[in-house]
Design a protein around this motif. Structure first.
Motif, PDB file in Angstrom:
ATOM      1  N   CYS A   1       0.962  11.228 -17.975  1.00  0.00           N
ATOM      2  CA  CYS A   1       1.726  11.187 -19.222  1.00  0.00           C
ATOM      3  C   CYS A   1       1.566  12.483 -19.999  1.00  0.00           C
ATOM      4  O   CYS A   1       0.455  12.996 -20.130  1.00  0.00           O
TER       5      CYS A   1
ATOM      6  N   GLU B   1       1.849  12.883 -23.154  1.00  0.00           N
ATOM      7  CA  GLU B   1       1.364  12.650 -24.521  1.00  0.00           C
ATOM      8  C   GLU B   1      -0.168  12.762 -24.571  1.00  0.00           C
ATOM      9  O   GLU B   1      -0.823  12.793 -23.536  1.00  0.00           O
TER      10      GLU B   1
ATOM     11  N   SER C   1       3.724   4.387 -18.115  1.00  0.00           N
ATOM     12  CA  SER C   1       3.170   5.489 -18.902  1.00  0.00           C
ATOM     13  C   SER C   1       4.290   6.487 -19.192  1.00  0.00           C
ATOM     14  O   SER C   1       5.320   6.495 -18.506  1.00  0.00           O
ATOM     15  N   GLY C   2       4.063   7.322 -20.195  1.00  0.00           N
ATOM     16  CA  GLY C   2       5.045   8.372 -20.485  1.00  0.00           C
ATOM     17  C   GLY C   2       5.526   8.308 -21.911  1.00  0.00           C
ATOM     18  O   GLY C   2       5.375   7.296 -22.591  1.00  0.00           O
TER      19      GLY C   2
ATOM     20  N   CYS D   1      -2.422  10.669 -26.551  1.00  0.00           N
ATOM     21  CA  CYS D   1      -3.061   9.549 -27.258  1.00  0.00           C
ATOM     22  C   CYS D   1      -4.549   9.515 -26.866  1.00  0.00           C
ATOM     23  O   CYS D   1      -4.871   9.355 -25.686  1.00  0.00           O
TER      24      CYS D   1
ATOM     25  N   GLN E   1      -4.511   7.432 -19.599  1.00  0.00           N
ATOM     26  CA  GLN E   1      -3.385   7.963 -18.821  1.00  0.00           C
ATOM     27  C   GLN E   1      -2.797   9.234 -19.428  1.00  0.00           C
ATOM     28  O   GLN E   1      -1.816   9.771 -18.934  1.00  0.00           O
ATOM     29  N   SER E   2      -3.377   9.701 -20.517  1.00  0.00           N
ATOM     30  CA  SER E   2      -2.800  10.848 -21.226  1.00  0.00           C
ATOM     31  C   SER E   2      -3.075  12.151 -20.483  1.00  0.00           C
ATOM     32  O   SER E   2      -3.947  12.212 -19.607  1.00  0.00           O
TER      33      SER E   2
ATOM     34  N   TYR F   1      -6.935   7.480 -27.176  1.00  0.00           N
ATOM     35  CA  TYR F   1      -7.547   6.245 -26.683  1.00  0.00           C
ATOM     36  C   TYR F   1      -7.149   5.950 -25.241  1.00  0.00           C
ATOM     37  O   TYR F   1      -7.662   5.030 -24.619  1.00  0.00           O
ATOM     38  N   CYS F   2      -6.189   6.712 -24.715  1.00  0.00           N
ATOM     39  CA  CYS F   2      -5.527   6.321 -23.470  1.00  0.00           C
ATOM     40  C   CYS F   2      -6.039   7.096 -22.272  1.00  0.00           C
ATOM     41  O   CYS F   2      -6.093   8.330 -22.280  1.00  0.00           O
TER      42      CYS F   2
HETATM   43  S1  SF4 Z   1       0.769   6.336 -21.532  1.00  0.00           S
HETATM   44 FE1  SF4 Z   1       1.447   5.699 -23.586  1.00  0.00          FE
HETATM   45  S2  SF4 Z   1      -0.450   5.423 -24.736  1.00  0.00           S
HETATM   46 FE2  SF4 Z   1      -0.976   6.613 -22.885  1.00  0.00          FE
HETATM   47  S3  SF4 Z   1      -0.862   8.780 -23.525  1.00  0.00           S
HETATM   48 FE3  SF4 Z   1       1.143   8.193 -22.709  1.00  0.00          FE
HETATM   49  S4  SF4 Z   1       2.338   7.559 -24.519  1.00  0.00           S
HETATM   50 FE4  SF4 Z   1       0.179   7.552 -25.107  1.00  0.00          FE
END
Ligand code: SF4
Length: 335
Positions: A71, A73, A119-120, A75, A80-81, A77-78
């Motif tokens: 992803c 982004e 994700s994304g 975030c 997958q970022s 807490y994530c």
């Molecule tokens: S998958 Fe969703 S929560 Fe995780 S970083 Fe990407 S946008 Fe943010």
């Protein structure tokens, strides 16, 4: 010396149940700061409200992470970022067969809602085409609600999901407007609100909740609870941060089981008739007090979360049965 304001939780429940105002900001703050020895009074009030609207029913959701990691982004807490170094499975969009198998598993496990998560930042038009086809097929085969969680959405994309039969769309506010820049810099609180409203405008039910335990203040927690009420989210997932190694919040261990119960009770008193789900972090943070959470919440995920394990479905069924509660039956086909 600071004096502790005392609240009569039973009287607040009486007021709500007689059609009066839901919990005010001051009462919500009081719930979060309720002394541990008064926790059962608070929880009893939340339970009366929960029982009034939902009886002892528990709505089960099963989610499928249909596209993981990768992803752009950030975030915090994530796992997958793009800034996460967490050891997780990373894969592009799953096949039609895999998503259909997920829906079948949800159906077999008695879930009333199947959640497709990717994700994304937001879906491509190609992915919307693909998911619309898959959702049509799921709806034709299983009497189950379908919720999608695909990130930021344009109105035309939302409209197409609606036409395909998507019942709900999840897009969390996550935290207060003030605290949002501390946990993500690649999109804004306003971006999130915009997608939430877009979903509602096309007639898809909005599922929107928050994550707690990220370093936010009590005031931030109350602010997001009130914002969700104002938004009119019909389903509110309450996540407790799982500080995954390799994410910026990996050392953020601030929650206790009692604290989680106070947050859940507060969320119920602020949003009396909304589906409130104990979502990510349930097993990790509530631990042996998990069953008590269902006195405030009326919904849980069974099975695994996005990149972390949940407890076995059998343990959830046993918990629900031991409480004397029951799994909510599915809507009739097309319902
Ligand atoms: S998958 Fe969703 S929560 Fe995780 S970083 Fe990407 S946008 Fe943010």
């Amino acid at each position: 010396m600071e004096t502790q304001v005392r609240f009569d939780w039973a009287a607040i429940a009486d007021r709500i149940l007689s059609g009066g105002e839901a919990a005010t900001a001051e009462e919500a703050l009081g719930a979060l700061r309720c002394p541990d020895e008064e926790l059962l009074d608070l929880l009893a009030a939340a339970y009366r409200v929960r029982r009034h609207y939902f009886g002892n029913r528990v709505h089960l959701h099963l989610l499928l992470n249909a596209q993981s990691g990768l992803c752009p982004e950030d975030c915090h807490y994530c796992s997958q970022s793009r800034i996460s170094r967490a050891q997780i499975a990373r894969y592009p969009m799953q096949s039609r067969e895999t998503i259909l198998a997920g829906a079948e598993r949800a159906f077999q496990l008695g879930a009333a809602t199947f959640c497709i998560v990717t994700s994304g930042r937001g879906p491509s038009d190609r992915h919307i085409d693909f998911l619309c086809e898959v959702v049509r097929e799921i709806k034709a085969r299983f009497p189950i609600k379908v919720c999608c969680c695909l990130g930021l959405l344009r109105p035309d994309q939302a409209e197409r999901l609606k036409q395909a039969g998507v019942d709900r769309y999840n897009h969390n506010l996550n935290t207060s407007r003030r605290f949002t820049p501390r946990i993500v810099t690649t999109h804004t609180y306003e971006d999130r609100l915009q997608t939430a409203r877009t979903v509602q405008q096309v007639g898809i039910g909005l599922c929107s909740g928050a994550i707690f335990g990220m370093g936010e203040t009590d005031e931030d927690i109350v602010e997001v609870a009130l914002a969700l009420r104002e938004l009119g989210a019909e389903s509110i997932p309450v996540n407790f941060l799982h500080p995954i190694a390799g994410t910026p919040l990996e050392n953020q261990w601030a929650l206790t089981p009692q604290r989680c119960l106070k947050i859940l009770a507060m969320m119920r008193l602020v949003n009396p008739d909304r589906e409130i789900r104990i979502a990510g972090g349930r097993e990790l943070h509530l631990r042996t007090l998990q069953p008590l959470g269902l006195y405030a919440a009326n919904s849980i995920f069974i099975g695994d979360y996005l990149t972390t394990k949940g407890q076995a479905p059998e343990a959830d069924y046993r918990m629900i049965q031991d409480l004397g509660f029951e799994v909510e039956t599915r809507p009739e086909r097309g319902g």
